[in-house]
Write a protein that holds these residues in place. Structure first.
Motif, PDB file in Angstrom:
ATOM      1  N   ALA A  42      12.064  -9.523   3.235  1.00  0.00           N
ATOM      2  CA  ALA A  42      11.536  -8.987   4.493  1.00  0.00           C
ATOM      3  C   ALA A  42      10.065  -8.570   4.395  1.00  0.00           C
ATOM      4  O   ALA A  42       9.350  -8.633   5.388  1.00  0.00           O
ATOM      5  N   TRP A  43       9.600  -8.145   3.202  1.00  0.00           N
ATOM      6  CA  TRP A  43       8.299  -7.494   3.129  1.00  0.00           C
ATOM      7  C   TRP A  43       7.268  -8.158   2.240  1.00  0.00           C
ATOM      8  O   TRP A  43       6.085  -7.869   2.358  1.00  0.00           O
ATOM      9  N   ARG A  44       7.655  -9.019   1.333  1.00  0.00           N
ATOM     10  CA  ARG A  44       6.654  -9.626   0.440  1.00  0.00           C
ATOM     11  C   ARG A  44       5.875 -10.687   1.196  1.00  0.00           C
ATOM     12  O   ARG A  44       6.414 -11.394   2.034  1.00  0.00           O
ATOM     13  N   THR A  45       4.619 -10.792   0.869  1.00  0.00           N
ATOM     14  CA  THR A  45       3.755 -11.772   1.505  1.00  0.00           C
ATOM     15  C   THR A  45       2.798 -12.340   0.462  1.00  0.00           C
ATOM     16  O   THR A  45       2.514 -11.702  -0.539  1.00  0.00           O
ATOM     17  N   SER A  46       2.322 -13.526   0.716  1.00  0.00           N
ATOM     18  CA  SER A  46       1.336 -14.115  -0.198  1.00  0.00           C
ATOM     19  C   SER A  46      -0.092 -13.805   0.250  1.00  0.00           C
ATOM     20  O   SER A  46      -1.045 -14.174  -0.414  1.00  0.00           O
ATOM     21  N   CYS A  47      -0.221 -13.093   1.350  1.00  0.00           N
ATOM     22  CA  CYS A  47      -1.544 -12.726   1.853  1.00  0.00           C
ATOM     23  C   CYS A  47      -2.113 -11.582   1.016  1.00  0.00           C
ATOM     24  O   CYS A  47      -1.509 -10.505   0.953  1.00  0.00           O
ATOM     25  N   PRO A  48      -3.251 -11.776   0.365  1.00  0.00           N
ATOM     26  CA  PRO A  48      -3.800 -10.718  -0.483  1.00  0.00           C
ATOM     27  C   PRO A  48      -4.263  -9.484   0.293  1.00  0.00           C
ATOM     28  O   PRO A  48      -4.478  -8.433  -0.289  1.00  0.00           O
ATOM     29  N   ARG A  49      -4.377  -9.598   1.597  1.00  0.00           N
ATOM     30  CA  ARG A  49      -4.814  -8.454   2.402  1.00  0.00           C
ATOM     31  C   ARG A  49      -3.648  -7.674   2.989  1.00  0.00           C
ATOM     32  O   ARG A  49      -3.845  -6.642   3.613  1.00  0.00           O
ATOM     33  N   LEU A  50      -2.438  -8.164   2.826  1.00  0.00           N
ATOM     34  CA  LEU A  50      -1.253  -7.492   3.357  1.00  0.00           C
ATOM     35  C   LEU A  50      -0.346  -7.141   2.182  1.00  0.00           C
ATOM     36  O   LEU A  50       0.489  -7.934   1.769  1.00  0.00           O
ATOM     37  N   THR A  51      -0.543  -5.963   1.639  1.00  0.00           N
ATOM     38  CA  THR A  51       0.141  -5.562   0.409  1.00  0.00           C
ATOM     39  C   THR A  51       1.086  -4.393   0.657  1.00  0.00           C
ATOM     40  O   THR A  51       1.045  -3.388  -0.057  1.00  0.00           O
ATOM     41  N   VAL A  52       1.958  -4.522   1.623  1.00  0.00           N
ATOM     42  CA  VAL A  52       2.832  -3.426   2.032  1.00  0.00           C
ATOM     43  C   VAL A  52       3.705  -2.952   0.870  1.00  0.00           C
ATOM     44  O   VAL A  52       3.733  -1.760   0.541  1.00  0.00           O
ATOM     45  N   TRP A  53       4.447  -3.868   0.248  1.00  0.00           N
ATOM     46  CA  TRP A  53       5.339  -3.504  -0.854  1.00  0.00           C
ATOM     47  C   TRP A  53       4.551  -2.862  -1.996  1.00  0.00           C
ATOM     48  O   TRP A  53       4.905  -1.795  -2.491  1.00  0.00           O
ATOM     49  N   GLU A  54       3.487  -3.508  -2.418  1.00  0.00           N
ATOM     50  CA  GLU A  54       2.696  -3.013  -3.531  1.00  0.00           C
ATOM     51  C   GLU A  54       2.102  -1.640  -3.228  1.00  0.00           C
ATOM     52  O   GLU A  54       2.099  -0.751  -4.090  1.00  0.00           O
ATOM     53  N   ASP A  55       1.621  -1.449  -2.015  1.00  0.00           N
ATOM     54  CA  ASP A  55       1.047  -0.157  -1.632  1.00  0.00           C
ATOM     55  C   ASP A  55       2.105   0.943  -1.659  1.00  0.00           C
ATOM     56  O   ASP A  55       1.846   2.055  -2.125  1.00  0.00           O
ATOM     57  N   ALA A  56       3.294   0.655  -1.156  1.00  0.00           N
ATOM     58  CA  ALA A  56       4.362   1.659  -1.135  1.00  0.00           C
ATOM     59  C   ALA A  56       4.762   2.062  -2.554  1.00  0.00           C
ATOM     60  O   ALA A  56       4.968   3.243  -2.838  1.00  0.00           O
TER      61      ALA A  56
END
Length: 103
Positions: A42-56
């Motif tokens: 649901a939350w992982r993305t390959s976009c380097p500018r959208l780091t929701v999981w990593e930020d959390a």
């Protein structure tokens, strides 16, 4: 608000610049602990500018615990501060922002 733990770099996170999507993720797993695979789908993305999981994770707001992703004490405290509930339920404007659970 409780003190947040240092990030991997050893610095305390600055929640003033927190992306609303990070709060959405914390709120989503707070409602129901999710498997790591479900969270990644649901939350992982390959976009380097959208780091929701990593930020959390870096901000100490969610952790993997016994095969599940759950909010930390700091994550719950931040939700309580930033996204108040009314009668134990999410406010309508908050609830509509959360991802739908896939059946």
């Amino acid at each position: 608000m409780t003190r947040s733990r240092p990030t991997r770099s050893g610095q305390r996170p600055d929640h003033s610049s927190l992306d609303p999507l990070v709060l959405d993720l914390v709120e989503w797993v707070e409602r129901l602990p999710r498997s790591y695979a479900e969270v990644m789908e649901a939350w992982r993305t390959s976009c380097p500018r959208l780091t929701v999981w990593e930020d959390a994770v870096d901000r100490g707001l969610v952790v993997r615990e016994r095969g599940r992703v759950v909010p930390t004490e700091a994550g719950r405290a931040l939700l309580k501060q930033m996204r108040p509930k009314q009668n134990g339920r999410l406010l309508p404007e908050t609830a509509r922002l959360l991802p739908a659970v896939r059946g």
